[in-house]
Design a protein around this motif. Structure first.
Motif, PDB file in Angstrom:
ATOM      1  N   ASN A 139      58.218  47.099  38.699  1.00  0.00           N
ATOM      2  CA  ASN A 139      57.229  46.039  38.476  1.00  0.00           C
ATOM      3  C   ASN A 139      56.184  45.976  39.585  1.00  0.00           C
ATOM      4  O   ASN A 139      55.505  44.975  39.721  1.00  0.00           O
ATOM      5  CB  ASN A 139      57.928  44.686  38.403  1.00  0.00           C
ATOM      6  CG  ASN A 139      58.999  44.632  37.362  1.00  0.00           C
ATOM      7  OD1 ASN A 139      59.542  45.660  36.959  1.00  0.00           O
ATOM      8  ND2 ASN A 139      59.328  43.454  36.900  1.00  0.00           N
ATOM      9  N   MET A 144      60.949  36.975  38.286  1.00  0.00           N
ATOM     10  CA  MET A 144      60.588  36.017  37.241  1.00  0.00           C
ATOM     11  C   MET A 144      59.679  34.928  37.804  1.00  0.00           C
ATOM     12  O   MET A 144      58.703  34.533  37.174  1.00  0.00           O
ATOM     13  CB  MET A 144      61.840  35.412  36.607  1.00  0.00           C
ATOM     14  CG  MET A 144      62.584  36.398  35.721  1.00  0.00           C
ATOM     15  SD  MET A 144      64.201  35.834  35.110  1.00  0.00           S
ATOM     16  CE  MET A 144      63.896  34.160  34.624  1.00  0.00           C
ATOM     17  N   MET A 145      59.985  34.463  39.008  1.00  0.00           N
ATOM     18  CA  MET A 145      59.169  33.419  39.631  1.00  0.00           C
ATOM     19  C   MET A 145      57.768  33.948  39.949  1.00  0.00           C
ATOM     20  O   MET A 145      56.774  33.263  39.705  1.00  0.00           O
ATOM     21  CB  MET A 145      59.845  32.890  40.904  1.00  0.00           C
ATOM     22  CG  MET A 145      59.072  31.743  41.549  1.00  0.00           C
ATOM     23  SD  MET A 145      59.840  31.132  43.079  1.00  0.00           S
ATOM     24  CE  MET A 145      61.334  30.401  42.433  1.00  0.00           C
ATOM     25  N   SER A 192      56.138  36.338  38.412  1.00  0.00           N
ATOM     26  CA  SER A 192      55.416  36.475  37.140  1.00  0.00           C
ATOM     27  C   SER A 192      54.995  35.117  36.598  1.00  0.00           C
ATOM     28  O   SER A 192      53.874  34.966  36.095  1.00  0.00           O
ATOM     29  CB  SER A 192      56.282  37.205  36.107  1.00  0.00           C
ATOM     30  OG  SER A 192      56.476  38.541  36.522  1.00  0.00           O
ATOM     31  N   GLU A 193      55.862  34.117  36.704  1.00  0.00           N
ATOM     32  CA  GLU A 193      55.522  32.779  36.222  1.00  0.00           C
ATOM     33  C   GLU A 193      54.322  32.205  36.990  1.00  0.00           C
ATOM     34  O   GLU A 193      53.392  31.655  36.398  1.00  0.00           O
ATOM     35  CB  GLU A 193      56.734  31.853  36.362  1.00  0.00           C
ATOM     36  CG  GLU A 193      56.458  30.433  35.893  1.00  0.00           C
ATOM     37  CD  GLU A 193      57.643  29.495  36.098  1.00  0.00           C
ATOM     38  OE1 GLU A 193      57.447  28.281  35.873  1.00  0.00           O
ATOM     39  OE2 GLU A 193      58.743  29.959  36.479  1.00  0.00           O
ATOM     40  N   GLU A 237      47.471  37.673  35.903  1.00  0.00           N
ATOM     41  CA  GLU A 237      48.149  38.827  35.330  1.00  0.00           C
ATOM     42  C   GLU A 237      47.212  39.948  34.895  1.00  0.00           C
ATOM     43  O   GLU A 237      47.628  41.096  34.830  1.00  0.00           O
ATOM     44  CB  GLU A 237      49.079  38.422  34.171  1.00  0.00           C
ATOM     45  CG  GLU A 237      48.380  37.821  32.974  1.00  0.00           C
ATOM     46  CD  GLU A 237      48.133  36.320  33.061  1.00  0.00           C
ATOM     47  OE1 GLU A 237      48.305  35.716  34.129  1.00  0.00           O
ATOM     48  OE2 GLU A 237      47.731  35.748  32.040  1.00  0.00           O
ATOM     49  N   THR A 277      65.971  39.646  40.607  1.00  0.00           N
ATOM     50  CA  THR A 277      65.606  39.322  39.227  1.00  0.00           C
ATOM     51  C   THR A 277      64.939  37.959  39.129  1.00  0.00           C
ATOM     52  O   THR A 277      63.872  37.822  38.524  1.00  0.00           O
ATOM     53  CB  THR A 277      66.852  39.381  38.314  1.00  0.00           C
ATOM     54  OG1 THR A 277      67.430  40.676  38.437  1.00  0.00           O
ATOM     55  CG2 THR A 277      66.482  39.115  36.867  1.00  0.00           C
ATOM     56  N   SER A 278      65.544  36.938  39.734  1.00  0.00           N
ATOM     57  CA  SER A 278      64.948  35.600  39.653  1.00  0.00           C
ATOM     58  C   SER A 278      63.635  35.543  40.437  1.00  0.00           C
ATOM     59  O   SER A 278      62.701  34.843  40.039  1.00  0.00           O
ATOM     60  CB  SER A 278      65.917  34.523  40.125  1.00  0.00           C
ATOM     61  OG  SER A 278      66.185  34.648  41.496  1.00  0.00           O
TER      62      SER A 278
END
Length: 188
Positions: free
Chosen positions: A82, A160-161, A163-164, A172, A156-157
């Motif tokens: 990513n 996610m944070m 990306s959020e 993005e 992983t978390s």
């Protein structure tokens, strides 16, 4: 065993107005926490090209603060699919008045000065994203960048944070930058 927190970050080239981005940050609960100018002086070894290994040895100076930092080589293990960089970092705080002595010490050890990066950084934090910092960096002669960083032991978390937050800020679609400021300023 205590898990060590990792610095998990993604950087993007800012396409657009800085003030509009600051407005979006404030709209989702981020507040300005620091506003400073940093000068980072980067070094390499004579026998190992840190530009090739993507290692970092630097002296950072700002206001009443100085430190020497080392980050190990970038490998497939430190660079996720990513485009997020995950590396341990060793920081040695020094007295600001000792920065010149630290630079002389590195020169005496045979280290080669690569480049000086002059950065104006504004950092924002939010009570909704306690582990996250969003920084807007204006780099002399290189451009403006926005970096979302999460300190976590859970990749992983953290991803996610990141990306959020990027989605909430409308980042993005902006170009992901994987090169360090050092490399950008050196034209790599």
């Amino acid at each position: 065993m205590i898990k060590k927190l990792l610095e998990i970050e993604r950087k993007r080239q800012l396409a657009g107005n800085i003030e509009e981005l600051i407005g979006r940050l404030q709209n989702i609960g981020f507040e300005l926490k620091s506003n400073l100018r940093e000068i980072d002086t980067y070094y390499s070894r004579p026998d190992v090209d840190f530009m090739q290994t993507v290692e970092c040895l630097r002296i950072r100076q700002r206001d009443s603060f100085a430190e020497i930092t080392y980050k190990p080589a970038t490998t497939t293990a430190t660079h996720t699919e990513n485009n997020v960089i995950i590396k341990p970092e060793t920081n040695l705080p020094i007295q600001p008045e000792d920065a010149a002595t630290a630079k002389q010490l590195l020169a005496n050890l045979g280290m080669i000065q690569l480049v000086e990066v002059n950065k104006y950084r504004r950092s924002f934090q939010s009570s909704d994203f306690l582990q996250a910092t969003v920084s807007i960096d204006e780099i002399k002669d290189a451009g403006t960048f926005v970096e979302v960083e999460v300190l976590s032991d859970d990749e992983t978390s953290a991803l996610m944070m990141i990306s959020e937050i990027e989605t909430k800020l409308g980042l993005e679609s902006m170009e992901i930058v994987t090169r360090p400021y050092r490399d950008i300023c050196m034209g790599y």
